[in-house]
Design a protein around this motif. Sequence first.
Motif, short mmCIF file in Angstrom:
data_model
loop_
_atom_site.label_atom_id
_atom_site.label_comp_id
_atom_site.label_asym_id
_atom_site.label_seq_id
_atom_site.Cartn_x
_atom_site.Cartn_y
_atom_site.Cartn_z
N TRP A 241 0.88 -1.21 -0.17
CA TRP A 241 0.11 -0.15 0.00
C TRP A 241 0.70 1.33 0.02
CZ3 TRP A 241 0.04 -3.13 4.55
CH2 TRP A 241 0.35 -2.66 5.51
N TRP A 242 2.10 1.08 -0.50
CA TRP A 242 3.04 2.42 -0.48
C TRP A 242 2.64 3.17 -1.63
CZ3 TRP A 242 6.90 -1.72 1.17
CH2 TRP A 242 6.77 -2.01 2.60
N GLU B 36 7.30 6.77 -0.24
CA GLU B 36 6.93 5.39 -0.40
C GLU B 36 7.31 4.67 -1.79
OE1 GLU B 36 3.33 5.27 3.05
OE2 GLU B 36 3.03 5.28 0.98
N LYS C 225 12.41 5.98 3.33
CA LYS C 225 11.24 5.68 3.93
C LYS C 225 10.82 6.42 5.32
CE LYS C 225 7.47 3.10 3.75
NZ LYS C 225 6.82 3.47 5.10
N GLY D 267 -3.99 4.11 2.88
CA GLY D 267 -3.15 4.43 4.07
C GLY D 267 -3.15 3.34 5.04
N SER D 268 -2.15 3.16 5.88
CA SER D 268 -2.04 2.09 6.83
C SER D 268 -2.57 0.51 6.39
CB SER D 268 -2.80 2.47 8.12
OG SER D 268 -4.37 1.93 7.87
N TRP E 51 -2.68 11.21 4.26
CA TRP E 51 -1.63 11.93 4.87
C TRP E 51 -0.74 12.86 4.47
CZ3 TRP E 51 3.33 10.83 4.37
CH2 TRP E 51 3.67 9.49 3.77
N ASN F 201 1.87 -6.46 8.42
CA ASN F 201 2.28 -6.11 9.77
C ASN F 201 2.19 -7.23 10.64
OD1 ASN F 201 1.17 -2.62 9.26
ND2 ASN F 201 3.35 -3.31 9.10
N HIS G 65 -1.28 0.10 13.76
CA HIS G 65 -0.59 -0.48 12.63
C HIS G 65 -0.15 -1.91 13.11
CE1 HIS G 65 -0.42 3.47 10.87
NE2 HIS G 65 -0.77 3.88 11.92
N HIS H 72 9.02 1.97 12.29
CA HIS H 72 8.48 3.23 12.38
C HIS H 72 8.24 3.66 13.73
CE1 HIS H 72 8.25 4.48 8.09
NE2 HIS H 72 7.68 3.56 7.74
N ASN I 28 5.96 0.22 14.72
CA ASN I 28 5.51 -0.81 13.92
C ASN I 28 6.67 -1.17 13.10
OD1 ASN I 28 5.54 0.88 11.94
ND2 ASN I 28 3.35 0.35 11.10
N TRP J 239 -8.24 5.72 10.36
CA TRP J 239 -6.85 5.08 10.79
C TRP J 239 -5.85 6.31 11.27
CZ3 TRP J 239 -1.86 6.57 9.24
CH2 TRP J 239 -1.85 7.07 7.84
N TRP K 216 6.93 7.78 8.83
CA TRP K 216 6.82 7.86 7.17
C TRP K 216 6.72 9.11 6.59
CZ3 TRP K 216 3.59 4.73 10.42
CH2 TRP K 216 2.39 5.01 10.54
N GLN L 143 3.03 -7.24 1.60
CA GLN L 143 3.54 -6.12 2.66
C GLN L 143 2.59 -6.37 4.03
OE1 GLN L 143 2.46 -2.00 2.10
NE2 GLN L 143 3.29 -1.49 4.06
N ASP M 186 7.65 -2.55 9.68
CA ASP M 186 7.16 -3.07 8.13
C ASP M 186 7.70 -4.42 7.47
OD1 ASP M 186 5.10 -1.04 7.25
OD2 ASP M 186 6.75 0.31 6.88
#
Length: 423
Positions: A38-39, A44, A340, A70-71, A252, A95, A378, A146, A303, A194, A272, A93, A305
């Motif tokens: 989701w970057w 990103e 990043k 986002g997130s 964001w 978490n 996250h 992060h 968090n 979020w 980020w 990707q 990544d």
Amino acid sequence: MTETTHHTVRKALAALCLAACACAAVPAHAQSLQVLHWWTSDSERKAVDLIARRLGEQQVGWRDSMVPSGSGVGAGIVLRSRMLAKDAPEVAQLNAIVVRDWARLNLLLELDTVAAAGHWNKLLLPTVASTIEYDGHVYAAPLGIHRINTLFYNRKLLQRLGLPVPATWKEFERVAAKLQRAGIVPLAQSSEPWQVATLFETMVLAEGADLYRGLFVRRDAAAYADRRLAAALLRLRGVKRWMGRPIQERMWPDSLQELAGQRAAMMVMGDWAKGELLSKGQAVDVDFGCAAAPDTGRYHLYNVDTLSMVGTRPEARPAQEKLAALALSPAVQADYNRIKGSIPVLRQPAFAKMDACARASWKLFNSGAEAQVPSLVHRMSTDETVRDAIVTEVHRFFLDDSIPVADTQRRLGTIARTFIKTK
Ligand code: GAL
């Protein structure tokens, strides 16, 4: 289904179509991996491009399947649909909590051989090592850590007005009032669920790390009845007056643009955002600075990544293992994290390549377990369903001033009690 969920699902479905198109691109390499992530912002994107380039040097192509969310809420929905449709990407990707969930279903490639060959047990910070493990096996390649409780501020603006960087919420109120009188938006913020919840979790942490862990790690009933939870909720509602009106639901980077353009002075966001400011040509300690979110200086709300390899296509394994090994190479760790905004996951990172914010973040994270607080929003601290339900509840409370704080507090307690905790 709540309106918020509706919105997220709609966005995710649109992304599903987009992903399908992205996958159609013909890879230039004999072997290639489709990567769902989701970057989407500038920085990103640059971070992704760097990994894709380095992977290409090893004759493995990177087929991009980006879900703009986002997130990662939308990306999670897309991944679930694609797993069910037996159309999974080779890499996702993820978490921590989500890594564990997919590993439990036996859908991720075990990376034990890569980890052993690369001596990950000696290389990785211990918390990161446990984040990527489930049931004694390694299921993800970590990229960076992060810090969520970061207060970004426009340095020139605060300097021009002779204002200090607030270390507490009390100071924040004083500084914010002066900024507002000067016609500046004190706090850049979006109403996206979020993003509201990200601000909220830093406010909970400001009330005490014991409270935070009780609520979001242990899910103690007593923590949900604690009046400090009410205080954090009221603070969240209270700071609305320091945000620009109307409070828009925007990505964001758009809020960050207000900070960079001197229309807003501060923003609480994961680091980020630092990567993004750097990509706009802004410099740390010249144009902007990063401090801890008010009253959270002793803590690192974090968090990690990671990239997980989906284990449904055995022939993809060699390429997947190359990518996993690459993530931990010193050069990728240094260069990726600089772009990043995060910090390397290594015990011995290249400090010379890190800026002041990154060095402070790494030092605090490495100071011990007491400083490390896993992010709820996250996906580091508790089950996905609970996380989603809490985010929705907090968002509702934020938007609707007529909801009594006691009601929200009670509802949050019910959420924590109702869902069975998985390990
Ligand atoms: C976080 C993720 C970051 C960044 C952010 C904004 O969950 O860890 O890498 O992408 O979302 O989308």
